[in-house]
Design a protein around this motif. Structure first.
Motif, PDB file in Angstrom:
ATOM      1  N   PHE A  47       0.834  -1.196   0.000  1.00 55.17           N
ATOM      2  CA  PHE A  47       0.000   0.000   0.000  1.00 55.17           C
ATOM      3  C   PHE A  47       0.871   1.249   0.000  1.00 55.17           C
ATOM      4  CE2 PHE A  47      -3.370   2.817   0.989  1.00 55.17           C
ATOM      5  CZ  PHE A  47      -2.948   3.639   2.013  1.00 55.17           C
ATOM      6  N   VAL A  48       0.454   2.243  -0.785  1.00 56.02           N
ATOM      7  CA  VAL A  48       1.151   3.523  -0.826  1.00 56.02           C
ATOM      8  C   VAL A  48       0.264   4.630  -0.271  1.00 56.02           C
ATOM      9  CG1 VAL A  48       2.204   5.263  -2.313  1.00 56.02           C
ATOM     10  CG2 VAL A  48       2.557   2.821  -2.795  1.00 56.02           C
ATOM     11  N   ALA A  49      -0.931   4.779  -0.839  1.00 56.55           N
ATOM     12  CA  ALA A  49      -1.835   5.852  -0.429  1.00 56.55           C
ATOM     13  C   ALA A  49      -3.237   5.538  -0.923  1.00 56.55           C
ATOM     14  CB  ALA A  49      -1.382   7.200  -0.986  1.00 56.55           C
ATOM     15  N   SER A  50      -4.230   6.156  -0.286  1.00 61.92           N
ATOM     16  CA  SER A  50      -5.603   6.001  -0.755  1.00 61.92           C
ATOM     17  C   SER A  50      -6.394   7.260  -0.434  1.00 61.92           C
ATOM     18  CB  SER A  50      -6.274   4.773  -0.146  1.00 61.92           C
ATOM     19  OG  SER A  50      -6.393   4.906   1.255  1.00 61.92           O
ATOM     20  N   ILE A  51      -7.521   7.387  -1.132  1.00 62.22           N
ATOM     21  CA  ILE A  51      -8.390   8.545  -0.963  1.00 62.22           C
ATOM     22  C   ILE A  51      -9.823   8.092  -1.178  1.00 62.22           C
ATOM     23  CG2 ILE A  51      -8.221   9.210  -3.407  1.00 62.22           C
ATOM     24  CD1 ILE A  51      -8.185  12.164  -2.433  1.00 62.22           C
ATOM     25  N   TYR A  59      -5.053   8.754   3.094  1.00 61.74           N
ATOM     26  CA  TYR A  59      -4.299   7.855   3.960  1.00 61.74           C
ATOM     27  C   TYR A  59      -2.981   7.530   3.259  1.00 61.74           C
ATOM     28  CZ  TYR A  59      -9.050   7.398   5.617  1.00 61.74           C
ATOM     29  OH  TYR A  59     -10.322   7.674   6.060  1.00 61.74           O
ATOM     30  N   TYR A  60      -1.927   7.411   4.051  1.00 63.68           N
ATOM     31  CA  TYR A  60      -0.591   7.194   3.474  1.00 63.68           C
ATOM     32  C   TYR A  60       0.171   6.132   4.244  1.00 63.68           C
ATOM     33  CZ  TYR A  60      -1.365  11.653   1.100  1.00 63.68           C
ATOM     34  OH  TYR A  60      -1.876  12.669   0.327  1.00 63.68           O
ATOM     35  N   ALA A  61       1.000   5.404   3.516  1.00 65.12           N
ATOM     36  CA  ALA A  61       1.983   4.552   4.168  1.00 65.12           C
ATOM     37  C   ALA A  61       3.043   5.458   4.804  1.00 65.12           C
ATOM     38  CB  ALA A  61       2.630   3.619   3.155  1.00 65.12           C
ATOM     39  N   ASP A  62       3.608   5.008   5.894  1.00 69.84           N
ATOM     40  CA  ASP A  62       4.584   5.839   6.607  1.00 69.84           C
ATOM     41  C   ASP A  62       5.760   6.235   5.728  1.00 69.84           C
ATOM     42  OD1 ASP A  62       4.195   4.207   9.872  1.00 69.84           O
ATOM     43  OD2 ASP A  62       3.072   5.823   8.906  1.00 69.84           O
ATOM     44  N   PHE A  63       6.177   5.355   4.848  1.00 69.24           N
ATOM     45  CA  PHE A  63       7.386   5.622   4.074  1.00 69.24           C
ATOM     46  C   PHE A  63       7.189   6.687   2.994  1.00 69.24           C
ATOM     47  CE2 PHE A  63       5.833   3.204   0.546  1.00 69.24           C
ATOM     48  CZ  PHE A  63       5.207   2.090   1.065  1.00 69.24           C
ATOM     49  N   VAL A  64       5.955   7.155   2.760  1.00 73.97           N
ATOM     50  CA  VAL A  64       5.743   8.207   1.762  1.00 73.97           C
ATOM     51  C   VAL A  64       5.184   9.493   2.366  1.00 73.97           C
ATOM     52  CG1 VAL A  64       5.420   6.534  -0.072  1.00 73.97           C
ATOM     53  CG2 VAL A  64       3.411   7.492   1.101  1.00 73.97           C
ATOM     54  N   LYS A  65       4.890   9.478   3.649  1.00 72.89           N
ATOM     55  CA  LYS A  65       4.342  10.681   4.276  1.00 72.89           C
ATOM     56  C   LYS A  65       5.309  11.852   4.129  1.00 72.89           C
ATOM     57  CE  LYS A  65       1.287   8.543   7.681  1.00 72.89           C
ATOM     58  NZ  LYS A  65       1.049   8.268   9.120  1.00 72.89           N
ATOM     59  N   GLY A  66       4.752  12.968   3.695  1.00 74.43           N
ATOM     60  CA  GLY A  66       5.556  14.160   3.503  1.00 74.43           C
ATOM     61  C   GLY A  66       6.198  14.264   2.138  1.00 74.43           C
ATOM     62  N   ARG A  67       6.152  13.172   1.379  1.00 77.42           N
ATOM     63  CA  ARG A  67       6.747  13.184   0.027  1.00 77.42           C
ATOM     64  C   ARG A  67       5.694  13.001  -1.065  1.00 77.42           C
ATOM     65  NH1 ARG A  67      10.309   9.315  -1.557  1.00 77.42           N
ATOM     66  NH2 ARG A  67       9.358   7.694  -0.267  1.00 77.42           N
ATOM     67  N   PHE A  68       4.723  12.147  -0.828  1.00 82.41           N
ATOM     68  CA  PHE A  68       3.693  11.853  -1.823  1.00 82.41           C
ATOM     69  C   PHE A  68       2.374  12.494  -1.391  1.00 82.41           C
ATOM     70  CE2 PHE A  68       5.471   7.503  -3.430  1.00 82.41           C
ATOM     71  CZ  PHE A  68       6.692   8.106  -3.645  1.00 82.41           C
ATOM     72  N   THR A  69       1.589  12.911  -2.393  1.00 90.07           N
ATOM     73  CA  THR A  69       0.266  13.465  -2.133  1.00 90.07           C
ATOM     74  C   THR A  69      -0.738  12.842  -3.090  1.00 90.07           C
ATOM     75  OG1 THR A  69       1.225  15.578  -1.441  1.00 90.07           O
ATOM     76  CG2 THR A  69      -1.117  15.554  -1.982  1.00 90.07           C
ATOM     77  N   ILE A  70      -1.802  12.310  -2.539  1.00 86.42           N
ATOM     78  CA  ILE A  70      -2.868  11.750  -3.353  1.00 86.42           C
ATOM     79  C   ILE A  70      -4.003  12.761  -3.424  1.00 86.42           C
ATOM     80  CG2 ILE A  70      -3.995  10.548  -1.420  1.00 86.42           C
ATOM     81  CD1 ILE A  70      -4.616   8.253  -3.397  1.00 86.42           C
ATOM     82  N   SER A  71      -4.610  12.868  -4.591  1.00 87.05           N
ATOM     83  CA  SER A  71      -5.728  13.787  -4.769  1.00 87.05           C
ATOM     84  C   SER A  71      -6.679  13.208  -5.800  1.00 87.05           C
ATOM     85  CB  SER A  71      -5.226  15.170  -5.197  1.00 87.05           C
ATOM     86  OG  SER A  71      -4.559  15.094  -6.439  1.00 87.05           O
ATOM     87  N   ARG A  72      -7.837  13.841  -5.928  1.00 91.58           N
ATOM     88  CA  ARG A  72      -8.816  13.336  -6.881  1.00 91.58           C
ATOM     89  C   ARG A  72      -9.526  14.483  -7.545  1.00 91.58           C
ATOM     90  NH1 ARG A  72     -11.845  15.003  -2.992  1.00 91.58           N
ATOM     91  NH2 ARG A  72     -14.053  14.587  -2.708  1.00 91.58           N
ATOM     92  N   ASP A  73     -10.043  14.207  -8.736  1.00 92.93           N
ATOM     93  CA  ASP A  73     -10.901  15.125  -9.463  1.00 92.93           C
ATOM     94  C   ASP A  73     -12.159  14.343  -9.798  1.00 92.93           C
ATOM     95  OD1 ASP A  73     -12.253  16.662 -11.360  1.00 92.93           O
ATOM     96  OD2 ASP A  73     -10.416  17.472 -12.205  1.00 92.93           O
ATOM     97  N   TYR A  80      -4.880  11.191  -8.634  1.00 90.85           N
ATOM     98  CA  TYR A  80      -3.486  11.529  -8.909  1.00 90.85           C
ATOM     99  C   TYR A  80      -2.605  11.122  -7.733  1.00 90.85           C
ATOM    100  CZ  TYR A  80      -5.898  14.522 -12.247  1.00 90.85           C
ATOM    101  OH  TYR A  80      -6.715  14.989 -13.243  1.00 90.85           O
ATOM    102  N   LEU A  81      -1.353  10.850  -8.044  1.00 85.82           N
ATOM    103  CA  LEU A  81      -0.355  10.640  -7.001  1.00 85.82           C
ATOM    104  C   LEU A  81       0.857  11.506  -7.354  1.00 85.82           C
ATOM    105  CD1 LEU A  81       0.288   9.030  -4.392  1.00 85.82           C
ATOM    106  CD2 LEU A  81       1.553   7.433  -5.852  1.00 85.82           C
ATOM    107  N   GLN A  82       0.993  12.593  -6.632  1.00 83.98           N
ATOM    108  CA  GLN A  82       2.154  13.458  -6.809  1.00 83.98           C
ATOM    109  C   GLN A  82       3.286  12.921  -5.948  1.00 83.98           C
ATOM    110  OE1 GLN A  82       2.620  16.273  -8.809  1.00 83.98           O
ATOM    111  NE2 GLN A  82       4.755  16.085  -8.122  1.00 83.98           N
TER     112      GLN A  82
END
Length: 121
Positions: A47-51, A59-73, A80-82
């Motif tokens: 798991f990486v992230a979900s919305i 929601y984020y996995a600990d190893f991507v917090k602060g680096r990855f951002t999930i969003s939706r349109d 999206y996963l930035q």
């Protein structure tokens, strides 16, 4: 029938950024979570992230917090996963998926084909 199509993967240097997109068609209203997972060679899918489609909770996995951002349109049915500050250990095939729970792999029923992300050192 739900279909998910990812795009945006590629090769990037350490510290670089990529934005992944996942276009969904044929919504399933009993499944409210759009998630990103990844699988590196020889490793299990994780798991990486979900919305949520409804409220946009993330929601984020600990190893991507602060680096990855999930969003939706919602209008475009796209998630999206930035990904910023990429590291070589982020190298993997990234999958988007539609499911019923925020991070449990088995709760995701519909999967995209995956997009390769490679981070060079």
């Amino acid at each position: 029938q739900v279909q998910l199509v990812e795009s945006g993967g590629g090769l990037v240097q350490t510290g670089g950024s990529l934005r992944l997109s996942c276009a969904a068609s044929g919504r399933s209203f009993s499944r409210n979570f759009m998630g990103w997972f990844r699988q590196a060679p020889g490793k299990e899918r994780e798991f990486v992230a979900s919305i949520t489609w409804s409220g946009g909770s993330t929601y984020y996995a600990d190893f991507v917090k602060g680096r990855f951002t999930i969003s939706r349109d919602n209008a475009k049915n796209t998630v999206y996963l930035q990904m910023n500050s990429l590291k070589p250990e982020d190298t993997a095939v990234y999958y988007c998926a539609l499911g019923r729970l925020r991070s449990l792999l088995s709760a995701y029923d519909f999967w995209g084909q995956g997009t390769q992300v490679t981070v060079s050192s």
